[in-house]
Design a protein around this motif. Structure first.
Motif, PDB file in Angstrom:
ATOM      1  N   GLU A 230      18.171 -24.669  27.934  1.00 53.85           N
ATOM      2  CA  GLU A 230      17.936 -23.443  26.944  1.00 53.85           C
ATOM      3  C   GLU A 230      16.700 -23.058  27.157  1.00 53.85           C
ATOM      4  N   SER A 233      16.115 -20.788  29.913  1.00 53.28           N
ATOM      5  CA  SER A 233      16.800 -19.515  29.952  1.00 53.28           C
ATOM      6  C   SER A 233      15.985 -18.642  28.919  1.00 53.28           C
ATOM      7  N   GLN A 234      15.309 -19.061  28.148  1.00 53.35           N
ATOM      8  CA  GLN A 234      14.425 -18.568  27.171  1.00 53.35           C
ATOM      9  C   GLN A 234      13.271 -18.255  27.821  1.00 53.35           C
ATOM     10  N   ARG A 236      10.783 -20.340  28.519  1.00 57.12           N
ATOM     11  CA  ARG A 236       9.632 -21.127  27.731  1.00 57.12           C
ATOM     12  C   ARG A 236       9.188 -22.007  28.825  1.00 57.12           C
TER      13      ARG A 236
END
Length: 890
Positions: A230, A233-234, A236
């Motif tokens: 996640e 995908s962001q 970060r």
């Protein structure tokens, strides 16, 4: 060429060729073929293959053959695994079976043939030196034929041997060759290129790419798995280039440009996967390169961001009116110190930017206010960090306690099921986990499916709540069913997305450890409820696996011998009979349950004397040359009596019964072992051992006299340790465990082997704690017997008086007398959980003796007793009389 000629060609100069057939792979210009030939005809065979592919005038020879080598146009070569190339063959004896061979054009030898020197491209004319013919062609480097490639392009390089190197040194004498040996593989060109490249990068810092993970909020554990996906995908997780000479400010600016954040703090990771904040929240290029694996950051809101040293980054100049220092650009400074002034009138750091426009005194006053504001913000930040550290320590302690508790639960479950997962007659199940690991087990058909969840908890790599599903068809396996109802033998263990942690799941779903023991304790307080539940399970099990049988007849005068003989002669038929109906010869009673209970009660009263030792509680007697067949029959009768009428001989110590029903390897808790041992001892022995255990529990010293009594008692039971304050409980428990399970181990194995496999399936559905609760519930006490006696309705004064006599008799009775009373009324010396009904009559004289009906659990009393002593004396006399057990009425 004739065959005779080929023999001469293939014959080596050193050894005689043996006529052995070999198989080789011939390869030439993309043509490949497996050929079989003898060593003497190998060259002829290669010559024929060569002519079949477009070389009609080709002749093949080997290097070093005299005479025919000059007439041949091709030389035979073999594949060398050492040099990873084809090499010339000096003799056909070098070629082995399954080798790969080829041919190459024979080099043209002339006075002007170029010979490869130390460097590629350098050529010399062959001098007329006094050397052997063919020497130069052997030790020189081979070149391809000019028909294939242009002259001077080499096919491969062959390093000369020491003998060939000395021959070359004689042919090409030079002063340099005398000083240092000939090295045809000198990498002077490569070394020069590497030196130039190294000199070009000298003095420059090499950049290193570092993985940077920007967390939105601070967390204690390094993100892994789906959480890391996640973050990726962001966007970060990014790679940032750093060098060792970069400062903390340059590192921060590079990260701000990559993630477009205003403020962040550095996090330190340890080997256990935990994250903590930096003490000074500073990191230079050297530290970033050391953490090239991954650098973790935590984003900070603008409201929380406070510049560390604003006075160092900005120095107002009264003369020039400058607004920024050279260390930080104006735009970066505005983003860093942008704060709004509070309602207290203190200047915010943002107002410091305009200090240069006032007078020197105003600047000093405003600068002092800004410094005070910053110090207050630092103090608040420090207090928040201290509170955070305290909370973090508390969370760590809580997590550690939960991990230890979960580990203890797994250990208990592992001990409980370690010896029961490989039942030969059980159903095979395979549990598949998300990490592709598998666990196999064999469970008896009537085992609860909760065991599968417990096995997954112990042996699976699960971290949170999970569920078990079948594959085809896909169905959820409930926790409360039996394994025989599961349609598939291959099961999938899946963790839920929003499932609780594993410890919460174990507590709520599986109902482990303390919860089960507390439930058993509550059920023991209300023994009739527990007995009723077990009786329902027993009745359902027997109804599903047996059929209506015939009645059996026994003599009351020799019950023990008749029961042993009947089971020995008709074992298979008896085990299939349910209800199990019996009758006593020369007695009128019809069995509706009470006669069967009285039969097993009478049998075990005789067995206590024959094969057991003890006073209050009994253990198997260890005697020489025991009758093994009779011991096995005792296991069969014990389990069959419990299954058909619920009778359990509770005078036998509980650890012994647990070993018979669950196997001698059963793990009985220390608390149960200790309680059974206290009940086993005589009254005075149990009193001083209980007193000593109480003193140790209260951290008091053991008196020498008390310690001597304990040593004397335990030494008679085989204990060789000296009990002290530190090890008293451990010594007592180990002695008791040896007394119940160690010393009679052979007898326990024999009795356990007599328990039918059908009944073992039923006992496997119970835990040791549940079985202990049933054992306690069946034990007769005055309170439990009084609870079972029903008070008749609408009694007159005489009936109330006799009923009060009965209540007084039960209240004052010892445990042995209570067992006799229960056997007289119900046919069983243990509690059945059924109510005892009381009725009255007006008989007098000899006919007023109390009578009972065991099938209906009823007792009939005469109203002619005038005093309680008269009633007690007559009832006690009836219970101790041999004729009291004869059933002469229907």
């Amino acid at each position: 060429m004739a065959v005779e000629e080929s023999h001469t060609i293939c014959k080596g100069p050193e050894k005689e060729i043996k006529n052995e057939e070999i198989e080789v792979l011939f390869e030439y210009k993309g043509f490949r073929k497996a050929c079989k030939a003898t060593l003497s005809t190998l060259c002829l065979c290669m010559q024929q293959q060569l002519r079949s592919v477009g070389e009609p005038e080709a002749t093949v020879s080997i290097a070093g053959s005299e005479g025919d080598e000059q007439a041949c146009t091709f030389l035979l070569q073999r594949w060398s695994h050492k040099w990873k190339a084809f090499v010339n063959v000096g003799s056909v004896l070098e070629i082995l079976d399954d080798d790969k061979v080829t041919v190459t054009h024979k080099p043209v030898s002339s006075p002007n043939t170029p010979i490869l020197g130390p460097k590629v491209g350098a050529a010399k004319a062959v001098p007329t030196a006094p050397c052997a013919p063919g020497l130069i062609s052997d030790v020189s480097y081979s070149a391809k034929s000019p028909y294939e490639r242009s002259s001077g392009i080499l096919e491969r390089v062959k390093k000369p041997t020491e003998v060939e190197a000395r021959a070359l040194a004689k042919c090409f004498p030079s002063g340099k060759s005398k000083k240092e040996g000939f090295d045809p593989n000198a990498e002077c060109v490569v070394a020069d290129a590497q030196a130039k490249k190294k000199a070009a990068f000298k003095g420059k810092q090499r950049s290193v790419s570092v993985n940077v993970v920007m967390l939105k909020h601070y967390q204690e554990i390094i993100p892994r798995g789906n959480t890391r996906k996640e973050l990726f995908s962001q966007e970060r997780i990014k790679r940032v280039s750093v060098t060792r000479d970069m400062s903390n400010l340059q590192i921060r600016n590079a990260i701000i440009r990559a993630f477009k954040v205003s403020s962040f703090s550095f996090l330190e990771s340890d080997k256990k996967g935990h994250l903590t904040r930096f003490d000074n929240d500073s990191l230079d290029g050297e530290g970033a390169v050391k953490r090239r694996g991954c650098l973790y950051l935590c984003e900070i809101d603008d409201s929380e961001a406070v510049p560390e040293h604003p006075t160092k980054k900005f120095k107002p100049s009264v003369d020039s009116g400058a607004h920024c220092s050279k260390d930080l650009a104006s735009s970066d400074w505005n983003e860093t110190v942008q704060q709004s002034s509070d309602n207290t009138g203190k200047a915010s750091p943002r107002e410091v930017i305009d200090l240069g426009s006032g007078s020197e005194s105003d600047n000093e006053s405003e600068l002092g206010r800004a410094q005070a504001y910053i110090e207050e913000a630092r103090q608040i930040r420090k207090e928040q960090d201290e509170a955070y550290q305290q909370s973090l320590e508390a969370d760590k302690a809580k997590a550690k306690a939960e991990r230890e508790q979960l580990q203890d639960i797994r250990k208990d479950l592992s001990r409980q099921w370690s010896n029961k997962l490989t039942q030969p007659e059980g159903m095979k199940f395979t549990l598949q986990f998300s990490d592709s690991s598998k666990t196999e087990c064999r469970l008896l058909p009537l085992t609860s499916s909760k065991v599968l969840y417990e096995i997954a908890t112990v042996y699976g790599n699960v971290t949170k709540g999970f569920s078990i599903h079948t594959i085809i068809p896909r169905e959820l396996v409930p926790v409360t069913c039996q394994v025989k109802d599961i349609s598939s033998s291959v099961l999938i263990v899946e963790e839920g997305e929003n499932a609780p942690d594993l410890l919460t799941f174990v507590r709520e779903t599986l109902g482990q450890a303390e919860t089960q023991e507390e439930q058993v304790v509550e059920e023991v307080k209300d023994g009739s409820q527990l007995i009723q539940r077990v009786n329902e399970m027993r009745h359902k099990f027997m109804s599903d696996n047996t059929h209506q049988g015939v009645g059996r007849a026994f003599h009351r005068d020799h019950v023990y011998e008749d029961v042993i003989k009947t089971y020995e002669d008709n074992l298979e038929e008896i085990l299939k009979d349910y209800p199990f109906r019996v009758r006593f010869i020369n007695e009128k009673a019809v069995d509706m349950g009470g006669v069967c209970r009285d039969l097993f009660s009478a049998f075990w009263e005789d067995s206590y004397v024959k094969i057991f030792d003890g006073e209050k509680l009994l253990v198997p007697a260890v005697r020489p040359n025991p009758d093994m067949a009779v011991l096995r029959l005792h296991g069969t009768i014990l389990s069959h009596g419990f299954m058909v009428c619920g009778f359990l001989p509770i005078r036998i110590a509980f650890p012994v019964l647990a070993a018979i029903f669950f196997g001698p390897e059963v793990e009985v808790p220390d608390s149960i072992i200790l309680d059974s041992f206290i009940d086993y001892l005589a009254a005075y022995e149990s009193s001083f051992i209980s007193q000593a255990l109480t003193k140790v529990q209260n951290n008091n010293q053991l008196p020498s006299t008390l310690q001597g009594q304990i040593i004397s008692t335990l030494s008679r039971m085989g204990c060789v340790q000296v009990p002290t304050k530190a090890n008293l409980k451990e010594v007592v428990v180990s002695t008791a465990r040896h007394l119940f399970l160690g010393k009679p181990l052979g007898v326990l194995y024999t009795i356990h082997s007599g328990v039918p496999k059908l009944f073992l399936c039923f006992f496997q559905t119970m835990t040791v704690s549940e079985f202990f609760g049933l054992y306690k519930a069946l034990n007769a006490t005055s309170e439990r017997v009084l609870d079972l006696i029903e008070e008749p309705s609408a009694m007159n004064s005489a009936e109330k008086r006799i009923f009060s006599y009965l209540i007084t008799f039960v209240s004052n009775s010892r445990q042995d007398d209570l067992r006799l009373f229960l056997r007289f009324v119900t046919g069983s010396s243990v509690l059945l959980g059924e109510s005892i009904r009381v009725s009255f009559n007006n008989t007098e004289g000899l006919a007023r003796s109390p009578t009972a009906k065991t099938c209906s659990c009823a007792i009939e009393l005469s109203l002619s007793y005038s005093t309680y002593p008269e009633f007690e004396q007559e009832l006690s006399k009836v219970l101790s009389s041999e004729g009291a057990w004869a059933m002469d009425t229907i």
